[in-house]
Design a protein around this motif. Structure first.
Motif, PDB file in Angstrom:
ATOM      1  N   ALA A  68       0.763  -1.146   0.172  1.00  0.00           N
ATOM      2  CA  ALA A  68       0.076  -0.483   0.025  1.00  0.00           C
ATOM      3  C   ALA A  68       0.888   1.022   0.435  1.00  0.00           C
ATOM      4  O   ALA A  68       0.602   2.474  -0.955  1.00  0.00           O
ATOM      5  N   THR A 333      -5.332   3.503   2.607  1.00  0.00           N
ATOM      6  CA  THR A 333      -5.400   2.774   1.780  1.00  0.00           C
ATOM      7  C   THR A 333      -5.653   0.854   1.743  1.00  0.00           C
ATOM      8  O   THR A 333      -6.107   0.115   1.369  1.00  0.00           O
ATOM      9  N   GLU A 334      -4.089   0.588   2.575  1.00  0.00           N
ATOM     10  CA  GLU A 334      -4.559  -0.588   3.163  1.00  0.00           C
ATOM     11  C   GLU A 334      -5.806  -1.413   3.965  1.00  0.00           C
ATOM     12  O   GLU A 334      -6.404  -2.793   3.728  1.00  0.00           O
ATOM     13  N   ALA A 336      -8.496  -0.344   3.325  1.00  0.00           N
ATOM     14  CA  ALA A 336     -10.157  -0.042   2.638  1.00  0.00           C
ATOM     15  C   ALA A 336      -9.575  -1.593   1.280  1.00  0.00           C
ATOM     16  O   ALA A 336     -10.398  -2.362   1.457  1.00  0.00           O
ATOM     17  N   GLY A 337      -7.977  -1.977   1.249  1.00  0.00           N
ATOM     18  CA  GLY A 337      -7.856  -3.075   0.651  1.00  0.00           C
ATOM     19  C   GLY A 337      -7.884  -4.211   1.207  1.00  0.00           C
ATOM     20  O   GLY A 337      -8.970  -5.379   0.363  1.00  0.00           O
ATOM     21  N   VAL A 346     -16.459  -0.072   1.444  1.00  0.00           N
ATOM     22  CA  VAL A 346     -15.733   0.679   1.567  1.00  0.00           C
ATOM     23  C   VAL A 346     -17.262   1.611   1.202  1.00  0.00           C
ATOM     24  O   VAL A 346     -17.868   1.828   0.458  1.00  0.00           O
ATOM     25  N   THR A 421     -14.836  -0.690   5.698  1.00  0.00           N
ATOM     26  CA  THR A 421     -14.441   1.305   5.627  1.00  0.00           C
ATOM     27  C   THR A 421     -14.941   2.605   5.316  1.00  0.00           C
ATOM     28  O   THR A 421     -15.808   2.273   4.669  1.00  0.00           O
ATOM     29  N   SER A 503      -8.580   4.659  -3.253  1.00  0.00           N
ATOM     30  CA  SER A 503      -9.900   3.200  -4.712  1.00  0.00           C
ATOM     31  C   SER A 503      -9.353   2.823  -5.306  1.00  0.00           C
ATOM     32  O   SER A 503      -9.308   1.240  -5.867  1.00  0.00           O
ATOM     33  N   ALA A 506      -7.328   0.505  -3.091  1.00  0.00           N
ATOM     34  CA  ALA A 506      -7.655  -1.081  -2.841  1.00  0.00           C
ATOM     35  C   ALA A 506      -8.159  -1.992  -4.021  1.00  0.00           C
ATOM     36  O   ALA A 506      -7.966  -3.099  -3.419  1.00  0.00           O
ATOM     37  N   HIS A 507      -7.994  -1.569  -5.164  1.00  0.00           N
ATOM     38  CA  HIS A 507      -8.924  -2.460  -5.698  1.00  0.00           C
ATOM     39  C   HIS A 507      -7.107  -3.236  -6.469  1.00  0.00           C
ATOM     40  O   HIS A 507      -7.676  -3.930  -7.033  1.00  0.00           O
ATOM     41  N   LYS A 510      -6.702  -6.217  -4.364  1.00  0.00           N
ATOM     42  CA  LYS A 510      -8.130  -7.265  -4.194  1.00  0.00           C
ATOM     43  C   LYS A 510      -7.542  -8.001  -5.222  1.00  0.00           C
ATOM     44  O   LYS A 510      -7.382  -8.534  -5.458  1.00  0.00           O
TER      45      LYS A 510
END
Length: 621
Positions: A68, A333-334, A336-337, A346, A421, A503, A506-507, A510
């Motif tokens: 992240a 970010t971490e 949300a991921g 999120v 989140t 965003s 996070a994607h 994922k």
């Protein structure tokens, strides 16, 4: 599978064996090969067949394996490319003299309209992100005009109508006739119209149709095109239903620009961090350029070159200030991921224009990453009353159009868990009391609540300490004193950069990105169909015809294409693709392994990270 399979296996073993790594490992010169600096994308030898907006960025080629923290640093490096000075290439840049002079000329045109608002209009138009920003900025400019005791002069058009503000409505982007009709309707009865069409790649047929309409009615319309490719890289295939191309429209505009009857604002920004994802730098630069134009035109002082240039440079300071909080952004970010990896969601809970930016960012995730609308959602205080959009309340159109805090409290909050989140987006000009009350409600359901708070130096709200205690993390952006409107614009850009990082990161975490390509994009219009076919060719080294065949098989979920499928129109293909999932990953796995669609689906279910799914296929073959 023979020699070809063994070669593919060697390639993928090299890429697939790495864990998520930090920036130091990613940025080593030997890893970056010949293209190790931020200017190398400008080389004539770097992906020479692609326009700038479709190139991959050398800085992020390993982003799908980054941590992240490294993801955020990569995004920072890519965003910084927007403000690089012009080098010894053909490309105009954001701060180039020619661009600044054109902004001055357009600002003067807006001033003319301000003098005669009754019979005049400024129309902002675009597709997808560009259309959402057209709405966002037209609304903001009108509010500012009213504050200054001017009549509102701005209107917006977005392909797909107001539904496209919050959901993917890609098909209308391919209709130049519809674009022209929408422009004609919104400007009916006006004697002078300044039309500003935004198409980041100089490619959207919807916008091309509007520009052509302006060129055919020069007594009323003055067209302005905003995009981020050189003119010769404009899309050169015929627009649906006519013989025009976007490039032919641009060529006519270039000729008229010599006499200021049309204007082109098309600086190169460098490739996007995620290839083709123009919601990022393209969206940020659109916001910067239009705000600079309108701020200059609204001012009571003369429009000057230095004034425009210094205003542009202030956005660079805002960018640097935002990323000075990179470690805090990485924490968010971490989080949300982890939520997305666990199949949770999120939520952005925002106030005012910062809340609207949350809505925009969330709406972009579905077409960009093949996400579900519930993966990342935005909610704004006041809902549609805050928006003031053309078509009013859209709540009855479906759950994805529920955007108010009340909708969140009624429909989402009861289902929240520790794995979701929540991010609060607000400033010291918002009702911080209300923020604190909502934070308490959320904290009762999940400890995974975060805040991004903008304040003026020395202006911390009394309730902020209370909110900090409720949140797992808080990013406190403390700004120096500036004129109120300019400060708000900087806060908005900062929030956009933050949300794009969260965003996107996070994607990536994922597994929705392959190298730095949005591998799970929705193939729902001609531009995205061509991009998907080109991406398959790039990643598989198969022929163009083989890649398009694999793409169609994935769209129609068949292992053999019938004659009916082969003779269908592109419009039919993209319409069908809109109902399918993981179209490009399926096609890629099939191309690289020779497996069936059903086998590819099974592999992707077992391992949703595409690179690792392919590696597993090759090891077992």
């Amino acid at each position: 599978m023979g020699t070809e399979c063994n070669q593919q296996q060697d390639i993928w073993r090299t890429f697939g064996s790495r864990k998520r790594t930090d920036m130091a490992a990613v940025a080593k010169p030997d890893r970056m090969n010949a293209f190790s600096t931020t200017h190398d994308w400008e080389s004539a030898d770097y992906e020479p067949t692609l326009p700038v907006t479709e190139k991959s960025n050398p800085l992020t080629r390993d982003i799908d394996r980054a941590s992240a923290s490294s993801i955020v640093k990569m995004l920072q490096a890519c965003d910084a490319q927007m403000f690089q000075e012009k080098s010894q290439t053909e490309y105009q840049r954001l701060l180039s003299e020619e661009i600044v002079k054109t902004l001055m000329e357009v600002a003067e045109r807006v001033r003319l309209i301000l003098k005669d608002p009754q019979d005049s209009l400024v129309v902002l138009s675009g597709c997808g992100t560009s259309g959402r920003l057209a709405f966002f900025m037209a609304s903001g400019f009108n509010r500012e005009l009213q504050r200054l005791n001017y009549a509102p002069i701005c209107s917006y058009v977005i392909a797909g109508g107001d539904r496209a503000l919050f959901s993917s409505q890609e098909a209308p982007e391919d209709d130049p006739t519809l674009g022209a009709l929408r422009l004609k309707k919104v400007s009916e009865g006006k004697k002078r119209v300044l039309f500003i069409g935004v198409s980041c790649g100089l490619s959207a047929p919807f916008v091309a149709g509007q520009l052509d309409f302006c060129l055919r009615h020069p007594d009323v319309y003055t067209p302005v095109l905003v995009g981020f490719n050189p003119a010769h890289q404009a899309r050169n295939e015929p627009l649906p239903g006519c013989t025009l191309t976007f490039r032919s429209v641009v060529t006519r505009m270039e000729e008229l620009a010599k006499t200021q009857k049309a204007f082109l604002i098309n600086p190169a920004l460098g490739p996007e961090a995620i290839s083709g994802s123009s919601r990022m730098k393209g969206g940020s630069a659109t916001k910067i350029l239009l705000e600079v134009v309108f701020s200059a035109s609204f001012s009571r002082t003369p429009v000057t070159f230095n004034g425009i240039l210094q205003h542009m440079r202030s956005y660079k300071k805002a960018l640097d200030f935002t990323y000075s909080h990179s470690e805090e952004i990485a924490v968010l970010t971490e989080a949300a991921g982890r939520s997305l990896q666990g199949g949770r969601q999120v939520c952005y809970l925002g106030w005012g224009s910062l809340g609207l930016l949350g809505l925009i960012d969330a709406s972009e995730c579905k077409p960009t990453f093949g996400a579900d609308y519930e993966d990342i959602r935005g909610f704004v205080s006041g809902g549609y009353k805050e928006l003031g959009n053309n078509e009013g309340d859209l709540t009855l159109m479906g759950p994805e159009f529920s955007i108010s805090h009340d909708d969140f409290l009624d429909r989402v909050l009861p289902r929240l868990t520790d794995d979701d989140t929540v991010l609060l987006l607000y400033s010291d000009s918002d009702d911080v009391d209300e923020v604190a009350k909502l934070a308490h409600r959320v904290r009762e359901k999940t400890p995974n609540i975060h805040a991004a708070y903008h304040q003026t130096d020395g202006g911390t709200a009394a309730q902020q300490d209370e909110i900090n205690k409720l949140c797992s993390s808080t990013i406190n952006f403390t700004w120096s004193q500036e004129t109120p409107k300019r400060l708000q614009h900087m806060r908005e850009l900062s929030t956009k950069l933050l949300l794009n990082a969260v965003s996107t990161g996070a994607h990536v975490l994922k597994g929705k990105v392959f190298k730095n390509y949005m591998i799970d994009l929705q193939v729902t219009n001609s531009k995205l169909y061509r991009r998907a076919a080109r991406l398959l060719q790039e990643l598989s080294s198969h022929s163009e015809s083989q890649c398009e065949e694999a793409l169609l098989k994935a769209i129609y979920q068949v292992d053999k294409l019938s004659e009916d499928i082969m003779t269908c129109s592109l419009e039919t293909h993209t319409h069908t693709a809109g109902k399918a999932k993981k179209v490009v990953p399926l096609a890629l796995v099939c191309l690289l392994t020779g497996c069936s669609i059903k086998e590819a689906e099974t592999r992707l279910e077992q391992q949703p990270i595409v690179r690792e799914a392919v590696e597993a296929c090759l090891k077992s073959s």
